[in-house]
Design a protein around this motif. Structure first.
Motif, short mmCIF file in Angstrom:
data_model
loop_
_atom_site.label_atom_id
_atom_site.label_comp_id
_atom_site.label_asym_id
_atom_site.label_seq_id
_atom_site.Cartn_x
_atom_site.Cartn_y
_atom_site.Cartn_z
N ASN A 1 43.96 31.61 15.10
CA ASN A 1 44.03 33.05 14.81
C ASN A 1 44.53 33.36 13.39
O ASN A 1 44.11 34.33 12.78
CB ASN A 1 44.84 33.80 15.87
CG ASN A 1 46.25 33.29 16.00
OD1 ASN A 1 46.57 32.18 15.58
ND2 ASN A 1 47.10 34.09 16.59
N CYS B 1 49.46 36.36 18.65
CA CYS B 1 50.33 35.89 19.74
C CYS B 1 51.36 36.95 20.10
O CYS B 1 51.72 37.10 21.25
CB CYS B 1 51.00 34.59 19.35
SG CYS B 1 51.78 34.70 17.77
N THR C 1 56.23 40.79 9.60
CA THR C 1 56.81 39.46 9.74
C THR C 1 57.18 38.91 8.37
O THR C 1 56.37 38.98 7.45
CB THR C 1 55.79 38.53 10.43
OG1 THR C 1 55.50 39.09 11.72
CG2 THR C 1 56.31 37.12 10.59
N1 LIG Z 1 52.72 39.37 10.43
C1 LIG Z 1 52.18 38.18 10.60
N2 LIG Z 1 51.73 37.49 9.60
N3 LIG Z 1 52.08 37.76 11.83
C2 LIG Z 1 51.62 36.49 12.19
C3 LIG Z 1 51.59 36.43 13.68
C4 LIG Z 1 51.37 35.04 14.13
C5 LIG Z 1 51.02 34.94 15.55
O1 LIG Z 1 49.90 35.02 16.00
#
Ligand SMILES: N=C(N)NCCCC=O
Ligand SMILES: NC(=O)c1ccc[n+]([C@@H]2O[C@H](COP(=O)([O-])OP(=O)(O)OC[C@H]3O[C@@H](n4cnc5c(N)ncnc54)[C@H](O)[C@@H]3O)[C@@H](O)[C@H]2O)c1
Ligand code: NA
Length: 510
Positions: free
Chosen positions: A169, A301, A460
């Motif tokens: 993903n 996820c 994130t």
């Molecule tokens: N904000 C971000 N980059 N999320 C990544 C999430 C990972 C899981 O799938």
């Protein structure tokens, strides 16, 4: 960047396995087609490794880890390793658009999101370069002891040869969340990306070759899970497995590792809730609800794929949500401004449509989406889907769909909201939207999850820990916690008195 339609077609480089610093065809000669999910066309191929190749890679990694008593890598200074990590970050940044286009071609994510991923990849390598340098400062940290005759110090050492098994993903970003801290720690790495999207991970190998990391320290084995992933996870000379993927595969990896008491860390699936209270600003909350369920084509996820609306705002909220979701730009993911591309593969496409039809059969109402939009004749596209009137016993409320599908339910009280939110075997993330800071605090503390977003969903940062509770796995990636995954802690305890120990009475002289 010009629209892809106008630019020259991007060609997927033909690569081999990357083992011991060299490109090598798989011993059994197998290859796996690379499929562009937007066109359903084969656009290249990747090597299909088997246990023979896994053995070669593990042997190379073990040798490289021990080479020159570790002076080259595992026992080199963090500062020395940090230089390589910064060089990788620079090359990723130089090739950002090219890598992003390859990522989009391979997995279908909108190009603007792929560019964002590549920026995160570079930032993550930079960040762990910094932590590698910091590692030098904390070596031999003293531990306070209650006895004066002793001194203790702590050494942090790389765990050894590590197997990193990753999903499709965020192909390069999920690999980076593991590769960057593992290299920073001084481990030797064997990366096994998903057979559905390995192209950018092979390009990372090319970058790593260019920056001159010692041969064998970084290896990439592409191939199917059972053929390449399983022998890697089970290998006697692999000291740790770090895995991101489905709960089912995670369980089987843990079983294989258990046979030789090998440590694992697991980042698994989720069905994360987003709770919206009636004091929320509706437009802002609707947009976060959409982003939490539909970016990365819903294949996240930590997707907040269960929306809990306070009853008195539900009608107004759902009207806005359905209209706005239906307006999302869906189509060629290489076009700037695209906000929804195809899901990764035909089998995911079929699985998602099945989830939607089962939800309707069980009594959920389809407010928008639910199928490939009429203007798209080909490709694994699923329109942004909102299902309301969802009850806690329905499959769509309980199981991870991993596609652009948002299930909505309602609640009356804060207590009820928390109960519904936590009523899941998963516990990766959760989110709450309200203007009442006290309420947000109570709900954050009450959510059973490793990640809580307040008045947003999904942002994130590589500085903050990432991982779940309950059946979503254990261990934390990112931040300082991510580095600890690849370090073992050694205590050095010294006796510093000049006096004899004196426990046994001396033998009396005759
Ligand atoms: N904000 C971000 N980059 N999320 C990544 C999430 C990972 C899981 O799938
Ligand atoms: N928690 C997180 O951080 C996070 C992030 C991204 C994805 N995910 C989860 O990943 C899942 C989707 O990814 P996926 O479909 O690629 O998962 P998957 O479990 O099918 O595959 C993940 C990886 O494991 C490999 N694999 C498959 N079978 C194996 C076996 N028997 N032994 C060893 N390796 C094997 C695959 O080849 C792939 O590289 C979702 O459940 C999602 O929630 C979690
Ligand atoms: Na693909």
């Amino acid at each position: 960047m010009a629209d892809a339609a106008a630019a020259a077609p991007i060609v997927v480089p033909q690569r081999q396995l990357f083992i011991d610093g060299n490109w090598r065809p798989p011993r059994k000669g197998a290859h796996i087609p690379v499929i562009n999910p937007a066109t359903e066309q084969i656009i290249g191929e990747i090597p299909g490794a088997t246990s023979e190749d896994v053995n070669d890679a593990v042997k190379a990694a073990k040798k490289a880890f021990l080479h020159n008593k570790g002076q080259h890598w595992s026992r080199a200074t963090g500062e020395a390793r940090g230089k390589y990590l910064r060089a990788i970050a620079d090359k990723v940044t130089e090739r950002k658009l090219w890598l992003a286009e390859l990522e989009t071609l391979d997995c279908g994510k909108p190009i603007d999101e792929a560019v964002w991923d590549m920026e995160d990849v570079a930032a993550c390598f930079e960040y762990y370069a910094g932590l590698a340098e910091k590692l030098d400062e904390i070596q031999y940290a003293p531990v306070e002891l209650p006895l004066q005759n002793y001194k203790s110090n702590i050494l942090k050492e790389p765990i050894g040869v590590v197997a990193l098994i990753t999903p499709w993903n965020y192909p390069l970003l999920m690999a980076t969340w593991k590769v960057a801290p593992a290299l920073a720690a001084g481990c030797a790495v064997i990366l096994k990306p998903s057979e559905l999207a390995s192209v950018t991970c092979l390009e990372l190998a090319s970058i790593i070759q260019e920056v001159g990391i010692p041969p064998g320290i970084f290896n990439v084995i592409t191939g199917f899970g059972p053929a390449a992933g399983a022998p890697l996870a089970a290998h006697e000379d692999v000291d740790k497995v770090a895995f991101t993927g489905s709960t089912k595969t995670g369980r089987s990896i843990m079983e294989m590792a258990a046979r030789i008491t090998k440590p694992v860390s697991l980042e698994l699936g989720g069905k994360s809730p987003l709770i919206v209270f009636d004091d929320a600003d509706i437009d802002t909350a609707v947009e976060w609800a959409m982003f939490g369920a539909f970016w990365t084509n819903g294949q996240i996820c930590a997707a907040t794929s269960r929306l809990l609306l306070q009853e008195n705002i539900a009608e107004k909220f759902l009207k806005k949500l359905a209209d706005w979701s239906a307006s999302i730009k869906i189509g060629n993911p290489l076009e700037k401004g695209c906000r929804l591309g195809p899901v990764v593969s035909e089998s995911q496409y079929t699985k998602i449509l099945k989830y939607i039809s089962t939800a309707q059969a069980e009594g959920a109402s389809l407010l928008c989406g639910g199928k490939r939009p009429d203007h798209l004749k080909k490709g694994y596209f699923v329109g942004a889907t909102v299902l309301s009137d969802v009850k806690p016993w329905m499959q769509i409320w309980k199981e991870e769909v991993f596609g652009p599908v948002l299930a909505v339910s309602t609640f009356k009280t804060e207590e009820e909201a928390l109960h519904l939110a936590n009523d899941s075997p998963y516990g990766l993330a959760g989110a709450v939207i309200s203007k009442d800071a006290d309420r947000c605090k109570r709900v954050s503390e009450g959510l059973q999850a490793g990640i809580v977003w307040i008045n947003c969903s999904q942002p994130t940062f590589c500085q903050t820990p990432w991982g779940g509770v309950k059946r979503s796995g254990f261990g934390r990636e990112l931040g300082e916690w991510g580095l600890e995954n690849y370090l073992s802690v050694k205590q050095l305890t010294r006796y510093i008195s000049n006096e004899p120990f004196g426990w046994y009475p001396p033998i009396s002289k005759l």
